[in-house]
Write a protein that holds these residues in place. Structure first.
Motif, PDB file in Angstrom:
ATOM      1  N   GLY A   1       0.817  -1.211   0.000  1.00 39.80           N
ATOM      2  CA  GLY A   1       0.000   0.000   0.000  1.00 39.80           C
ATOM      3  C   GLY A   1       0.848   1.256   0.000  1.00 39.80           C
ATOM      4  O   GLY A   1       0.506   2.253  -0.654  1.00 39.80           O
TER       5      GLY A   1
ATOM      6  N   ALA B   1       2.044   1.821  -3.461  1.00 37.39           N
ATOM      7  CA  ALA B   1       0.959   2.386  -4.270  1.00 37.39           C
ATOM      8  C   ALA B   1       0.781   3.871  -3.969  1.00 37.39           C
ATOM      9  O   ALA B   1       0.508   4.677  -4.864  1.00 37.39           O
ATOM     10  CB  ALA B   1      -0.339   1.631  -3.998  1.00 37.39           C
ATOM     11  N   LEU B   2       0.954   4.237  -2.709  1.00 34.94           N
ATOM     12  CA  LEU B   2       0.856   5.642  -2.314  1.00 34.94           C
ATOM     13  C   LEU B   2       1.950   6.465  -2.993  1.00 34.94           C
ATOM     14  O   LEU B   2       1.701   7.573  -3.490  1.00 34.94           O
ATOM     15  CB  LEU B   2       0.982   5.748  -0.792  1.00 34.94           C
TER      16      LEU B   2
ATOM     17  N   GLY C   1       3.341   5.631  -5.774  1.00 36.11           N
ATOM     18  CA  GLY C   1       2.948   5.659  -7.180  1.00 36.11           C
ATOM     19  C   GLY C   1       1.940   6.758  -7.470  1.00 36.11           C
ATOM     20  O   GLY C   1       2.002   7.416  -8.514  1.00 36.11           O
ATOM     21  N   LEU C   2       1.018   6.982  -6.536  1.00 35.97           N
ATOM     22  CA  LEU C   2       0.059   8.073  -6.706  1.00 35.97           C
ATOM     23  C   LEU C   2       0.769   9.421  -6.722  1.00 35.97           C
ATOM     24  O   LEU C   2       0.322  10.360  -7.377  1.00 35.97           O
ATOM     25  CB  LEU C   2      -0.976   8.053  -5.577  1.00 35.97           C
TER      26      LEU C   2
ATOM     27  N   GLY D   1       4.105  -2.307  -5.472  1.00 35.38           N
ATOM     28  CA  GLY D   1       2.966  -1.403  -5.288  1.00 35.38           C
ATOM     29  C   GLY D   1       3.094  -0.152  -6.132  1.00 35.38           C
ATOM     30  O   GLY D   1       2.118   0.309  -6.739  1.00 35.38           O
ATOM     31  N   LEU D   2       4.305   0.392  -6.198  1.00 33.13           N
ATOM     32  CA  LEU D   2       4.540   1.605  -6.987  1.00 33.13           C
ATOM     33  C   LEU D   2       4.276   1.347  -8.467  1.00 33.13           C
ATOM     34  O   LEU D   2       3.543   2.096  -9.124  1.00 33.13           O
ATOM     35  CB  LEU D   2       5.979   2.075  -6.766  1.00 33.13           C
TER      36      LEU D   2
ATOM     37  N   LEU E   1       2.620  -1.101 -10.002  1.00 33.38           N
ATOM     38  CA  LEU E   1       1.224  -1.430 -10.304  1.00 33.38           C
ATOM     39  C   LEU E   1       0.353  -0.179 -10.326  1.00 33.38           C
ATOM     40  O   LEU E   1      -0.479  -0.001 -11.221  1.00 33.38           O
ATOM     41  CB  LEU E   1       0.683  -2.424  -9.270  1.00 33.38           C
ATOM     42  N   CYS E   2       0.554   0.695  -9.361  1.00 32.68           N
ATOM     43  CA  CYS E   2      -0.255   1.913  -9.286  1.00 32.68           C
ATOM     44  C   CYS E   2      -0.012   2.804 -10.498  1.00 32.68           C
ATOM     45  O   CYS E   2      -0.959   3.293 -11.123  1.00 32.68           O
ATOM     46  CB  CYS E   2       0.062   2.665  -7.996  1.00 32.68           C
ATOM     47  N   VAL E   3       1.256   3.003 -10.839  1.00 34.44           N
ATOM     48  CA  VAL E   3       1.590   3.881 -11.960  1.00 34.44           C
ATOM     49  C   VAL E   3       1.048   3.322 -13.272  1.00 34.44           C
ATOM     50  O   VAL E   3       0.443   4.047 -14.073  1.00 34.44           O
ATOM     51  CB  VAL E   3       3.116   4.088 -12.053  1.00 34.44           C
TER      52      VAL E   3
ATOM     53  N   LEU F   1      -1.427   1.193 -13.737  1.00 36.17           N
ATOM     54  CA  LEU F   1      -2.888   1.164 -13.762  1.00 36.17           C
ATOM     55  C   LEU F   1      -3.497   2.534 -14.039  1.00 36.17           C
ATOM     56  O   LEU F   1      -4.522   2.649 -14.709  1.00 36.17           O
ATOM     57  CB  LEU F   1      -3.424   0.618 -12.430  1.00 36.17           C
ATOM     58  N   PHE F   2      -2.871   3.586 -13.524  1.00 39.08           N
ATOM     59  CA  PHE F   2      -3.459   4.919 -13.650  1.00 39.08           C
ATOM     60  C   PHE F   2      -2.852   5.756 -14.774  1.00 39.08           C
ATOM     61  O   PHE F   2      -3.322   6.862 -15.043  1.00 39.08           O
ATOM     62  CB  PHE F   2      -3.334   5.676 -12.323  1.00 39.08           C
TER      63      PHE F   2
END
Length: 311
Positions: free
Chosen positions: A170, A173-174, A176-177, A217-218, A220-222, A224-225
């Motif tokens: 998580g 992912a944060l 990555g956001l 997480g990084l 995957l987030c980048v 996906l978005f």
């Protein structure tokens, strides 16, 4: 454009030739950009996305991730030094954080805020390149207010989340956001959750239980978005850029009360009020100067990126 009075070196690569060799200077510039962005990932108050925008790699990165098969080899070659630099920046600054960041936090942050200030005029021109209507001023104002309020409110949090692999996923992912949404500072949230120092220690010690889930997480987030962000730029260029501009401005303003002038900032520095303010001012000025000088170097190699996008 050249004239008859402008000699052309026969061995000079054509900037529009996608197969022209990458220059050493351009490669090193992108490496330095990557290092700065990597530091931005974990420097409290800053965002890797903000620095990516400032160094003009945000747009091409989003376009690449949204359409990875287009000019794949050229894109990978272009972003390779950025990726290497990003890893170097994260690892090196994690070592700094573990060693002495607490005392010099305000000075480090002021240095990077100087980067932002030095490039803000360029970002402003970029945002208005396709026009600036009343609604874009509204988007700008709202995004400034929202990110400022979020960071200001978050500064009062003091949670303690026990670290685990899902938590590090998580956290990645944060981060990555923070790439996709410039202005969002993942490190601030990690501090609020009591994870920041643990993350820095884990990266410094090359703890696979920390950096592997963080990286997953990084990425995957980048990935996906990225398509959503690219769609926004293609359909609503001015709106997206004014949103980003507002996030950059709002987060930069919020850094001063939440990080630079936090209640314990002067005490942690071990300096008196005058020396503390002077050190912050000097670092801020150095950041502005470095940003201006870096932009001059960047302009020399802008055509290489344009050639890839044109292909």
């Amino acid at each position: 454009m050249t004239t008859d009075d402008t000699p052309i070196r026969p061995d000079a690569p054509d900037a529009t030739d996608l197969h022209a060799p990458d220059s050493v200077g351009a490669w090193l510039v992108r490496l330095l950009k990557g290092i700065a962005v990597g530091v931005g990932f974990i420097l409290p108050g800053l965002s890797g996305g903000v620095l990516a925008v400032i160094f003009k790699i945000y747009d091409p990165l989003i376009k690449f991730l949204a359409n990875p098969l287009k000019n794949f080899v050229r894109q990978v070659k272009y972003f390779l030094p950025v990726g290497i630099g990003g890893i170097i920046g994260v690892v090196l600054f994690s070592i700094v954080v573990a060693a002495a960041f607490g005392r010099y936090e305000a000075a480090f942050v002021c240095l990077f805020i100087g980067f932002v200030i030095g490039t803000f005029p360029s970002l402003w021109r970029q945002a208005g390149k396709k026009g600036r209507a009343a609604k874009h001023w509204v988007i700008l104002a709202v995004s400034v207010a929202v990110i400022f309020a979020i960071m200001l409110a978050g500064g009062g949090l003091n949670l303690q989340v026990p670290p685990s692999i899902p938590v590090w996923l998580g956290s990645g992912a944060l981060i990555g956001l923070g790439v996709i949404v410039p202005g969002m500072s993942p490190s601030n949230f990690l501090i609020y959750f009591g994870l920041y120092d643990k993350m820095a220690e884990g990266i410094k010690d090359f703890d696979p239980s920390v950096f592997i889930p963080l990286g997953i997480g990084l990425v995957l987030c980048v990935v996906l978005f990225a398509k959503a962000a690219n769609w926004g730029f293609e359909r609503h260029y001015a709106g997206m850029y004014h949103f980003i501009l507002g996030m950059v401005a709002g987060s930069s303003l919020a850094i001063f009360p939440t990080v630079v002038f936090a209640p314990d900032a002067i005490e942690k520095s071990g300096l008196g009020m005058g020396a503390f303010l002077a050190s912050c001012a000097v670092m801020l000025a150095l950041g502005v100067l470095a940003s201006w000088l870096f932009s001059k170097v960047e302009d020399r190699y802008a055509s290489e990126r344009d050639a890839i996008d044109a292909g």
